[in-house]
Motif scaffolding. Structure first.
Motif, PDB file in Angstrom:
ATOM      1  N   GLU A  92       2.906  -2.231  -5.527  1.00 39.63           N
ATOM      2  CA  GLU A  92       2.469  -3.559  -5.958  1.00 39.63           C
ATOM      3  C   GLU A  92       2.248  -4.475  -4.759  1.00 39.63           C
ATOM      4  O   GLU A  92       1.356  -5.335  -4.793  1.00 39.63           O
ATOM      5  CB  GLU A  92       3.484  -4.153  -6.926  1.00 39.63           C
ATOM      6  N   SER A  93       3.026  -4.305  -3.712  1.00 42.14           N
ATOM      7  CA  SER A  93       2.814  -5.098  -2.501  1.00 42.14           C
ATOM      8  C   SER A  93       1.458  -4.778  -1.880  1.00 42.14           C
ATOM      9  O   SER A  93       0.708  -5.678  -1.500  1.00 42.14           O
ATOM     10  CB  SER A  93       3.935  -4.823  -1.488  1.00 42.14           C
ATOM     11  N   LEU A  94       1.146  -3.480  -1.784  1.00 39.73           N
ATOM     12  CA  LEU A  94      -0.149  -3.093  -1.230  1.00 39.73           C
ATOM     13  C   LEU A  94      -1.283  -3.546  -2.137  1.00 39.73           C
ATOM     14  O   LEU A  94      -2.335  -3.994  -1.658  1.00 39.73           O
ATOM     15  CB  LEU A  94      -0.202  -1.575  -1.020  1.00 39.73           C
ATOM     16  N   THR A 133     -11.302   4.659  10.711  1.00 36.66           N
ATOM     17  CA  THR A 133     -10.756   3.298  10.753  1.00 36.66           C
ATOM     18  C   THR A 133      -9.766   3.065   9.612  1.00 36.66           C
ATOM     19  O   THR A 133      -8.785   2.330   9.778  1.00 36.66           O
ATOM     20  CB  THR A 133     -11.876   2.243  10.703  1.00 36.66           C
ATOM     21  N   THR A 134     -10.007   3.703   8.464  1.00 35.95           N
ATOM     22  CA  THR A 134      -9.051   3.589   7.359  1.00 35.95           C
ATOM     23  C   THR A 134      -7.718   4.207   7.744  1.00 35.95           C
ATOM     24  O   THR A 134      -6.649   3.675   7.432  1.00 35.95           O
ATOM     25  CB  THR A 134      -9.601   4.265   6.093  1.00 35.95           C
ATOM     26  N   ALA A 135      -7.772   5.341   8.434  1.00 37.93           N
ATOM     27  CA  ALA A 135      -6.539   5.990   8.886  1.00 37.93           C
ATOM     28  C   ALA A 135      -5.783   5.101   9.864  1.00 37.93           C
ATOM     29  O   ALA A 135      -4.545   5.022   9.828  1.00 37.93           O
ATOM     30  CB  ALA A 135      -6.867   7.334   9.532  1.00 37.93           C
ATOM     31  N   VAL A 160       2.289   9.124   4.108  1.00 35.17           N
ATOM     32  CA  VAL A 160       1.498   9.754   3.051  1.00 35.17           C
ATOM     33  C   VAL A 160       1.177   8.745   1.953  1.00 35.17           C
ATOM     34  O   VAL A 160       0.033   8.663   1.474  1.00 35.17           O
ATOM     35  CB  VAL A 160       2.255  10.973   2.471  1.00 35.17           C
ATOM     36  N   PHE A 161       2.163   7.974   1.556  1.00 34.17           N
ATOM     37  CA  PHE A 161       1.975   6.981   0.496  1.00 34.17           C
ATOM     38  C   PHE A 161       0.904   5.960   0.880  1.00 34.17           C
ATOM     39  O   PHE A 161      -0.024   5.688   0.109  1.00 34.17           O
ATOM     40  CB  PHE A 161       3.310   6.283   0.221  1.00 34.17           C
ATOM     41  N   THR A 162       1.015   5.404   2.079  1.00 33.71           N
ATOM     42  CA  THR A 162       0.073   4.372   2.508  1.00 33.71           C
ATOM     43  C   THR A 162      -1.332   4.941   2.661  1.00 33.71           C
ATOM     44  O   THR A 162      -2.321   4.324   2.247  1.00 33.71           O
ATOM     45  CB  THR A 162       0.539   3.743   3.831  1.00 33.71           C
ATOM     46  N   ALA A 163      -1.437   6.129   3.251  1.00 34.33           N
ATOM     47  CA  ALA A 163      -2.748   6.764   3.410  1.00 34.33           C
ATOM     48  C   ALA A 163      -3.382   7.055   2.054  1.00 34.33           C
ATOM     49  O   ALA A 163      -4.599   6.917   1.880  1.00 34.33           O
ATOM     50  CB  ALA A 163      -2.616   8.052   4.219  1.00 34.33           C
ATOM     51  N   ALA A 164      -2.565   7.450   1.077  1.00 32.83           N
ATOM     52  CA  ALA A 164      -3.082   7.740  -0.258  1.00 32.83           C
ATOM     53  C   ALA A 164      -3.656   6.487  -0.909  1.00 32.83           C
ATOM     54  O   ALA A 164      -4.732   6.521  -1.529  1.00 32.83           O
ATOM     55  CB  ALA A 164      -1.980   8.342  -1.130  1.00 32.83           C
ATOM     56  N   LEU A 169      -8.545   3.516  -2.467  1.00 34.45           N
ATOM     57  CA  LEU A 169      -9.343   2.289  -2.509  1.00 34.45           C
ATOM     58  C   LEU A 169     -10.688   2.479  -1.806  1.00 34.45           C
ATOM     59  O   LEU A 169     -11.707   1.949  -2.253  1.00 34.45           O
ATOM     60  CB  LEU A 169      -8.563   1.132  -1.879  1.00 34.45           C
ATOM     61  N   ARG A 170     -10.693   3.247  -0.723  1.00 33.89           N
ATOM     62  CA  ARG A 170     -11.961   3.555  -0.065  1.00 33.89           C
ATOM     63  C   ARG A 170     -12.875   4.337  -1.002  1.00 33.89           C
ATOM     64  O   ARG A 170     -14.065   4.046  -1.109  1.00 33.89           O
ATOM     65  CB  ARG A 170     -11.702   4.366   1.207  1.00 33.89           C
ATOM     66  N   GLU A 171     -12.332   5.317  -1.703  1.00 31.30           N
ATOM     67  CA  GLU A 171     -13.135   6.123  -2.626  1.00 31.30           C
ATOM     68  C   GLU A 171     -13.669   5.272  -3.776  1.00 31.30           C
ATOM     69  O   GLU A 171     -14.815   5.449  -4.219  1.00 31.30           O
ATOM     70  CB  GLU A 171     -12.304   7.285  -3.172  1.00 31.30           C
ATOM     71  N   ALA A 172     -12.865   4.333  -4.255  1.00 32.37           N
ATOM     72  CA  ALA A 172     -13.323   3.440  -5.314  1.00 32.37           C
ATOM     73  C   ALA A 172     -14.463   2.546  -4.829  1.00 32.37           C
ATOM     74  O   ALA A 172     -15.401   2.245  -5.586  1.00 32.37           O
ATOM     75  CB  ALA A 172     -12.158   2.580  -5.814  1.00 32.37           C
TER      76      ALA A 172
END
Length: 202
Positions: A92-94, A133-135, A160-164, A169-172
């Protein structure tokens, strides 16, 4: 209680000039890309339009695609993540900080935001660089998230959580651009976070 972001010192004259130069390079690059298409936007044309030397453009942006993919807001995102309520679930924070950043971009820079998304779909080099850049952003946010949760800065689960989350969001965003940007992006991103939270229903 939420942690307060550390105060930042005022920028000196040289730093302010560098930021203005970077902003001008970005501004003219977006304009040229909208008018001429990405393939026609060379370093030389960007330099001429921004009234700087080609070497200056390269010094600020060694990778041309970074002109449309990066900004100075990552540190702000990290500070906002650290300032979220301590008891708030990490997802929820992210959701809060990332969707607010997109909402702000669509309000303050709508044309640039839409052009960036279109280039992500149309130009393979832009999309490839976006992955990198997303990484980098994910690593920075992972460090902030680790600090919030008392975990190690290089904790595997946090990374892993943050990258996921960022990858989803990038894919969306790509999904949105592939469909002509017809839908509202922020609700699509909100739905994406819901999918991460709830899983895929059968």
């Amino acid at each position: 209680m939420a942690a307060e972001p550390a105060p930042t010192r005022p920028l000196n004259l040289r730093e302010r000039k560098k930021l203005r130069t970077r902003a001008e390079i970005r501004k003219v690059t977006y304009r040229l890309a909208a008018e001429q298409g990405w393939d026609a936007v060379t370093i030389e044309r960007i330099a001429t339009a921004a009234e700087v030397s080609p070497s200056t453009v390269v010094r600020y942006f060694p990778v041309r695609e970074d002109i449309v993919l990066t900004d100075e807001k990552d540190a702000v995102l990290a500070a906002r993540l650290l300032a979220r309520p301590a008891a708030e679930p990490p997802l929820e924070s992210l959701r809060a900080i990332l969707l607010d950043a997109v909402r702000t971009a669509l309000t303050e820079e709508p044309a640039e935001t839409r052009l960036r998304a279109r280039l992500m779909v149309e130009i393979p080099a832009v999309r490839a660089r976006l992955t990198e850049t997303t990484a980098e952003t994910a690593q920075m946010l992972a460090r902030a998230l680790a600090e919030r949760t008392g975990r190690d800065a290089d904790d595997l689960e946090v990374r892993v959580f943050t990258a996921a989350v960022l990858g989803a969001l990038r894919e969306a965003t790509v999904f949105w651009a592939e469909r002509g940007q017809a839908d509202d992006l922020v609700p699509l991103l909100d739905r994406t976070v819901d999918t991460l939270r709830d899983g895929l229903s059968l």
